[in-house]
Design a protein around this motif. Structure first.
Motif, PDB file in Angstrom:
ATOM      1  N   VAL A 160       0.836  -1.201   0.000  1.00  0.00           N
ATOM      2  CA  VAL A 160       0.000   0.000   0.000  1.00  0.00           C
ATOM      3  C   VAL A 160       0.874   1.255   0.000  1.00  0.00           C
ATOM      4  O   VAL A 160       0.606   2.211  -0.734  1.00  0.00           O
ATOM      5  N   ALA A 161       1.925   1.254   0.799  1.00  0.00           N
ATOM      6  CA  ALA A 161       2.825   2.415   0.856  1.00  0.00           C
ATOM      7  C   ALA A 161       3.499   2.649  -0.494  1.00  0.00           C
ATOM      8  O   ALA A 161       3.631   3.793  -0.946  1.00  0.00           O
ATOM      9  N   ARG A 162       3.911   1.566  -1.146  1.00  0.00           N
ATOM     10  CA  ARG A 162       4.564   1.696  -2.457  1.00  0.00           C
ATOM     11  C   ARG A 162       3.594   2.253  -3.491  1.00  0.00           C
ATOM     12  O   ARG A 162       3.936   3.184  -4.242  1.00  0.00           O
ATOM     13  N   ALA A 163       2.364   1.724  -3.536  1.00  0.00           N
ATOM     14  CA  ALA A 163       1.375   2.206  -4.503  1.00  0.00           C
ATOM     15  C   ALA A 163       0.998   3.662  -4.227  1.00  0.00           C
ATOM     16  O   ALA A 163       0.840   4.459  -5.152  1.00  0.00           O
ATOM     17  N   ALA A 164       0.848   4.007  -2.964  1.00  0.00           N
ATOM     18  CA  ALA A 164       0.503   5.382  -2.599  1.00  0.00           C
ATOM     19  C   ALA A 164       1.594   6.353  -3.028  1.00  0.00           C
ATOM     20  O   ALA A 164       1.315   7.472  -3.482  1.00  0.00           O
ATOM     21  N   GLN A 165       2.850   5.928  -2.899  1.00  0.00           N
ATOM     22  CA  GLN A 165       3.965   6.780  -3.320  1.00  0.00           C
ATOM     23  C   GLN A 165       3.971   6.951  -4.836  1.00  0.00           C
ATOM     24  O   GLN A 165       4.154   8.059  -5.348  1.00  0.00           O
ATOM     25  N   ILE A 166       3.753   5.861  -5.575  1.00  0.00           N
ATOM     26  CA  ILE A 166       3.737   5.924  -7.038  1.00  0.00           C
ATOM     27  C   ILE A 166       2.628   6.857  -7.532  1.00  0.00           C
ATOM     28  O   ILE A 166       2.824   7.652  -8.450  1.00  0.00           O
ATOM     29  N   LEU A 167       1.465   6.798  -6.864  1.00  0.00           N
ATOM     30  CA  LEU A 167       0.296   7.559  -7.304  1.00  0.00           C
ATOM     31  C   LEU A 167       0.138   8.889  -6.576  1.00  0.00           C
ATOM     32  O   LEU A 167      -0.864   9.583  -6.779  1.00  0.00           O
ATOM     33  N   GLU A 168       1.102   9.232  -5.717  1.00  0.00           N
ATOM     34  CA  GLU A 168       1.087  10.486  -4.960  1.00  0.00           C
ATOM     35  C   GLU A 168      -0.194  10.589  -4.113  1.00  0.00           C
ATOM     36  O   GLU A 168      -0.893  11.599  -4.105  1.00  0.00           O
ATOM     37  N   LEU A 169      -0.482   9.505  -3.398  1.00  0.00           N
ATOM     38  CA  LEU A 169      -1.656   9.453  -2.538  1.00  0.00           C
ATOM     39  C   LEU A 169      -1.289   9.404  -1.057  1.00  0.00           C
ATOM     40  O   LEU A 169      -2.175   9.212  -0.201  1.00  0.00           O
ATOM     41  N   ASP A 170      -0.011   9.599  -0.731  1.00  0.00           N
ATOM     42  CA  ASP A 170       0.442   9.450   0.654  1.00  0.00           C
ATOM     43  C   ASP A 170      -0.372  10.270   1.640  1.00  0.00           C
ATOM     44  O   ASP A 170      -0.773   9.767   2.708  1.00  0.00           O
ATOM     45  N   GLU A 171      -0.669  11.517   1.284  1.00  0.00           N
ATOM     46  CA  GLU A 171      -1.341  12.404   2.233  1.00  0.00           C
ATOM     47  C   GLU A 171      -2.852  12.158   2.318  1.00  0.00           C
ATOM     48  O   GLU A 171      -3.548  12.757   3.139  1.00  0.00           O
ATOM     49  N   TYR A 172      -3.376  11.263   1.447  1.00  0.00           N
ATOM     50  CA  TYR A 172      -4.812  11.012   1.442  1.00  0.00           C
ATOM     51  C   TYR A 172      -5.175   9.643   2.016  1.00  0.00           C
ATOM     52  O   TYR A 172      -6.346   9.256   1.995  1.00  0.00           O
ATOM     53  N   LEU A 173      -4.207   8.918   2.543  1.00  0.00           N
ATOM     54  CA  LEU A 173      -4.448   7.534   2.953  1.00  0.00           C
ATOM     55  C   LEU A 173      -5.521   7.390   4.035  1.00  0.00           C
ATOM     56  O   LEU A 173      -6.198   6.358   4.099  1.00  0.00           O
ATOM     57  N   ASP A 174      -5.692   8.398   4.859  1.00  0.00           N
ATOM     58  CA  ASP A 174      -6.665   8.291   5.948  1.00  0.00           C
ATOM     59  C   ASP A 174      -8.010   8.949   5.612  1.00  0.00           C
ATOM     60  O   ASP A 174      -8.920   8.977   6.447  1.00  0.00           O
ATOM     61  N   ARG A 175      -8.120   9.470   4.395  1.00  0.00           N
ATOM     62  CA  ARG A 175      -9.391  10.071   3.984  1.00  0.00           C
ATOM     63  C   ARG A 175     -10.334   9.007   3.425  1.00  0.00           C
ATOM     64  O   ARG A 175      -9.908   7.950   2.973  1.00  0.00           O
ATOM     65  N   ARG A 176     -11.620   9.357   3.423  1.00  0.00           N
ATOM     66  CA  ARG A 176     -12.606   8.483   2.797  1.00  0.00           C
ATOM     67  C   ARG A 176     -12.915   9.010   1.387  1.00  0.00           C
ATOM     68  O   ARG A 176     -12.690  10.180   1.095  1.00  0.00           O
ATOM     69  N   PRO A 177     -13.453   8.156   0.510  1.00  0.00           N
ATOM     70  CA  PRO A 177     -13.660   8.547  -0.890  1.00  0.00           C
ATOM     71  C   PRO A 177     -14.448   9.836  -1.080  1.00  0.00           C
ATOM     72  O   PRO A 177     -14.165  10.597  -2.014  1.00  0.00           O
ATOM     73  N   ARG A 178     -15.429  10.103  -0.194  1.00  0.00           N
ATOM     74  CA  ARG A 178     -16.244  11.309  -0.378  1.00  0.00           C
ATOM     75  C   ARG A 178     -15.430  12.590  -0.216  1.00  0.00           C
ATOM     76  O   ARG A 178     -15.866  13.674  -0.660  1.00  0.00           O
ATOM     77  N   ALA A 179     -14.263  12.496   0.403  1.00  0.00           N
ATOM     78  CA  ALA A 179     -13.418  13.675   0.610  1.00  0.00           C
ATOM     79  C   ALA A 179     -12.391  13.845  -0.512  1.00  0.00           C
ATOM     80  O   ALA A 179     -11.507  14.694  -0.414  1.00  0.00           O
ATOM     81  N   LEU A 180     -12.516  13.054  -1.579  1.00  0.00           N
ATOM     82  CA  LEU A 180     -11.552  13.091  -2.675  1.00  0.00           C
ATOM     83  C   LEU A 180     -12.198  13.624  -3.948  1.00  0.00           C
ATOM     84  O   LEU A 180     -13.418  13.513  -4.135  1.00  0.00           O
ATOM     85  N   SER A 181     -11.387  14.175  -4.824  1.00  0.00           N
ATOM     86  CA  SER A 181     -11.871  14.589  -6.140  1.00  0.00           C
ATOM     87  C   SER A 181     -12.013  13.353  -7.034  1.00  0.00           C
ATOM     88  O   SER A 181     -11.556  12.247  -6.688  1.00  0.00           O
ATOM     89  N   GLY A 182     -12.627  13.552  -8.204  1.00  0.00           N
ATOM     90  CA  GLY A 182     -12.800  12.440  -9.137  1.00  0.00           C
ATOM     91  C   GLY A 182     -11.479  11.839  -9.572  1.00  0.00           C
ATOM     92  O   GLY A 182     -11.332  10.615  -9.643  1.00  0.00           O
ATOM     93  N   GLY A 183     -10.502  12.695  -9.845  1.00  0.00           N
ATOM     94  CA  GLY A 183      -9.187  12.199 -10.251  1.00  0.00           C
ATOM     95  C   GLY A 183      -8.499  11.420  -9.150  1.00  0.00           C
ATOM     96  O   GLY A 183      -7.838  10.405  -9.400  1.00  0.00           O
ATOM     97  N   GLN A 184      -8.647  11.901  -7.907  1.00  0.00           N
ATOM     98  CA  GLN A 184      -8.043  11.187  -6.776  1.00  0.00           C
ATOM     99  C   GLN A 184      -8.716   9.836  -6.553  1.00  0.00           C
ATOM    100  O   GLN A 184      -8.050   8.844  -6.280  1.00  0.00           O
TER     101      GLN A 184
END
Length: 388
Positions: free
Chosen positions: A114-138
């Motif tokens: 999960v950490a590796r994929a989050a780093q590749i996709l630049e999602l590190d800072e969003y790992l604790d958010r739920r989908p409703r708090a994300l944009s469509g691209g995220q």
């Protein structure tokens, strides 16, 4: 990474055949596109590869192994759908980890992936958010991350950008291309958007009514379309088409005749059936000196579209003497001796063209594809149509 081979694969539903004898190989590490209009069978073909649809006839092999009878989970492929299909009550981290928990991997291994994929996709800072708090691209990146963590043999993407707005589609298209370059995993991508196909694909398969009409690189499909459908589907704006007929050393079109060298004209055969001449909007000229290889004719700008880097000029051509020819209906070329057909030219935006202006339009014979009107076959593929 894996090689995926389809051997005369067909899919039949009650009263209809969705895919007809698809026969091609997706190379190891390749970004392969399935493109075509809605209902052409591209998603059905993708579902058969991943195992969500049974194969009615033929074989699917992955790295030489027949997989027709294998369940989707045993094929080790990761699919990303048009809808993000995220669990709303789970965080980004939990969504990405979910398939690994089902596979009963250890917690340290799950955290690593999960950490590796989050780093590749630049999602590190969003790992604790739920989908409703994300944009469509995220959200789409999370869906991609859930596929990446599985470290699959292949990625299968079914129109993953369709729900995004225009700006996000361009952004995600770039991110998907970078992701593939970084991971090198075999990727099969379904889309009806030929711009996505041309910009992303190493090779593209063009489908229509369940049949694979042509497979090639984006450049091959653009420069050497095998038939009328591929020629009209690939390219934006679409290729212009006009009725045409053979003459002694000439190709006759509604605006006039193009002088054709004998060695080229011979390759079109000697039949008397109707022809279709096709030429790209970018190959029409609006200024220039007379040249023996160029047909020049007068036109009136009916509609002008300025897009900054491009200028599209639409004008009508009278079909007098050609309007009664027996032509394919899907080309939308009007019938009747007084009919007119609209063409589009893509020209340098530096030209100050306005609606109602009179233009001098030129067409070089080397930019013309000649198709048989009955079969749709491109008769000029053996010609050096783009050698200037």
């Amino acid at each position: 990474m894996s090689e995926i081979e389809l051997r005369k694969v067909s899919k039949r539903f009650t009263g209809a055949t969705a895919v007809k004898r698809a026969n091609f190989t997706i190379r190891d590490g390749e970004f392969f596109i399935l493109v075509g209009p809605s209902g052409c069978g591209k998603s059905t073909l993708l579902n058969m590869i991943v195992g969500l649809e049974d194969v009615s006839e033929g074989e699917i092999r992955i790295d030489g192994q027949r997989v027709n009878e294998l369940d989707p989970k045993d094929r080790n492929m990761a699919m990303v759908f048009q809808s993000y299909a995220l669990y709303p009550h789970m965080s980004v981290r939990e969504n990405m980890a979910f398939p690994l928990k089902l596979a009963k991997l250890s917690n340290p291994e799950i955290d690593r992936r999960v950490a590796r994929a989050a780093q590749i996709l630049e999602l590190d800072e969003y790992l604790d958010r739920r989908p409703r708090a994300l944009s469509g691209g995220q959200r789409q990146r999370v869906a991609m991350g859930r596929a990446i963590v599985r470290e699959p043999r292949a990625f299968l993407l079914d129109e993953p950008l369709s729900n995004l707005d225009a700006k996000l589609r361009v952004q995600m298209r770039t991110e998907i291309a970078r992701l593939h370059n970084r991971l090198g995993t075999t990727t099969v991508y379904v889309t009806h958007d030929q711009t996505e196909a041309m910009t992303l694909g190493d090779r593209i398969a063009v489908l229509r009514k369940g049949e694979v009409l042509q497979i090639g690189t984006p450049r091959e499909l653009y420069e050497r379309p095998r038939n009328l459908f591929v020629a009209g589907f690939i390219g934006s704006p679409a290729m212009n088409f006009l009725p045409a007929r053979r003459a002694e050393g000439r190709l006759e079109l509604p605006p006039g005749a193009l002088e054709i060298p004998a060695y080229n004209a011979k390759r079109w055969g000697t039949g008397q059936g109707p022809l279709i001449a096709g030429f790209r909007p970018e190959h029409l000229r609006v200024i220039g000196e007379r040249d023996v290889s160029v047909l020049w004719f007068a036109a009136r700008a009916e509609v002008v579209e300025w897009l900054g880097a491009d200028l599209f000029v639409y004008f009508d051509v009278a079909l007098k003497g050609f309007g009664e020819m027996d032509l394919p209906e899907d080309l939308d070329i009007q019938r009747g001796d007084t009919a007119r057909h609209t063409l589009v030219a893509r020209i340098d935006p530096a030209h100050a063209v306005q609606e109602g202006d009179s233009l001098r339009v030129g067409l070089d014979w080397r930019d013309v594809h000649v198709f048989d009107a009955a079969s749709g076959q491109n008769l000029t593929l053996s010609n050096a149509v783009n050698e200037h």
